[in-house]
Scaffold this motif. Structure first.
Motif, PDB file in Angstrom:
ATOM      1  N   VAL A 224       0.842  -1.204   0.000  1.00 31.62           N
ATOM      2  CA  VAL A 224       0.000   0.000   0.000  1.00 31.62           C
ATOM      3  C   VAL A 224       0.873   1.249   0.000  1.00 31.62           C
ATOM      4  CG1 VAL A 224      -1.631   1.349   1.404  1.00 31.62           C
ATOM      5  CG2 VAL A 224      -2.007  -1.095   1.047  1.00 31.62           C
ATOM      6  N   TYR A 225       1.922   1.264   0.807  1.00 29.27           N
ATOM      7  CA  TYR A 225       2.844   2.403   0.863  1.00 29.27           C
ATOM      8  C   TYR A 225       3.472   2.642  -0.509  1.00 29.27           C
ATOM      9  CZ  TYR A 225       6.768   5.326   2.285  1.00 29.27           C
ATOM     10  OH  TYR A 225       7.673   6.338   2.398  1.00 29.27           O
TER      11      TYR A 225
ATOM     12  N   TRP B 267       0.743   3.934  -2.912  1.00 27.12           N
ATOM     13  CA  TRP B 267       0.285   5.260  -2.522  1.00 27.12           C
ATOM     14  C   TRP B 267       1.311   6.331  -2.875  1.00 27.12           C
ATOM     15  CZ3 TRP B 267      -4.389   6.671  -0.501  1.00 27.12           C
ATOM     16  CH2 TRP B 267      -4.500   7.976  -0.023  1.00 27.12           C
TER      17      TRP B 267
ATOM     18  N   ASP C  46       3.086   9.758  -6.402  1.00 27.24           N
ATOM     19  CA  ASP C  46       3.479  11.106  -6.014  1.00 27.24           C
ATOM     20  C   ASP C  46       4.533  11.672  -6.969  1.00 27.24           C
ATOM     21  OD1 ASP C  46       4.197  12.490  -2.740  1.00 27.24           O
ATOM     22  OD2 ASP C  46       2.623  12.954  -4.189  1.00 27.24           O
TER      23      ASP C  46
END
Length: 160
Positions: A115-116, A119, A123
């Motif tokens: 997930v990290y 996510w 960016d």
């Protein structure tokens, strides 16, 4: 015949799951026929397995109705499950009975890392896009030069 054990525990040396895992299909069919024909044996088998007589009878009936191919698949699955259970018990003993906690922790750690990664990997794309847009935007007091640098987008907004 072995008398039924007190409290439903299997007699010493008789693990029903291990006994069934080491059978071939002809032995299993013979055992199923014997169990179905003898209600007292169904009671004993139910107490050894830790299930009710009704559940045991339904299971015996389901196994009795299987064709040879499905019976082979069931025996293969039972054998593999026995092996997996044995491996789990050995690993659990080596970890002091904490194997389940370790597996849960590692699973959560892996999912958290995934997930990290998902996510925060997006960016960098947003930052690169912002840099490109900032480079294309030219600040000027002249409305004509601003319209040219933004591809005429300002003119579209003025008309609204």
């Amino acid at each position: 015949a072995v008398p039924p054990p007190a409290g439903g525990a299997p007699p010493p040396g008789m693990d029903p799951a291990q006994m069934m895992a080491n059978m071939d299909k002809t032995q299993l069919k013979q055992m199923l026929r014997q169990l179905q024909d003898n209600p007292e044996m169904v009671k004993q088998f139910a107490s050894m397995m830790g299930t009710s007589e009704e559940q045991t009878a339904q299971t015996l009936q389901a196994f009795g109705q299987m064709d040879d191919a499905k019976l082979d698949m069931a025996l293969t699955a039972m054998t593999k499950l026995q092996q997996a259970q044995g491996l789990w018990q050995k690993a659990n003993a080596k970890t002091g009975g904490h194997l389940l906690k370790i597996v849960i922790f590692l699973s959560l750690w892996f999912v958290g890392g995934l997930v990290y990664y998902i996510w925060f990997s997006g960016d960098t794309t947003a930052a690169a896009a912002a840099t490109v847009l900032a480079a294309k935007t030219v600040v000027s007091d002249d409305p004509a030069s601003t319209a040219e640098s933004t591809g005429g987008a300002d003119e579209e907004f003025r008309d609204l």
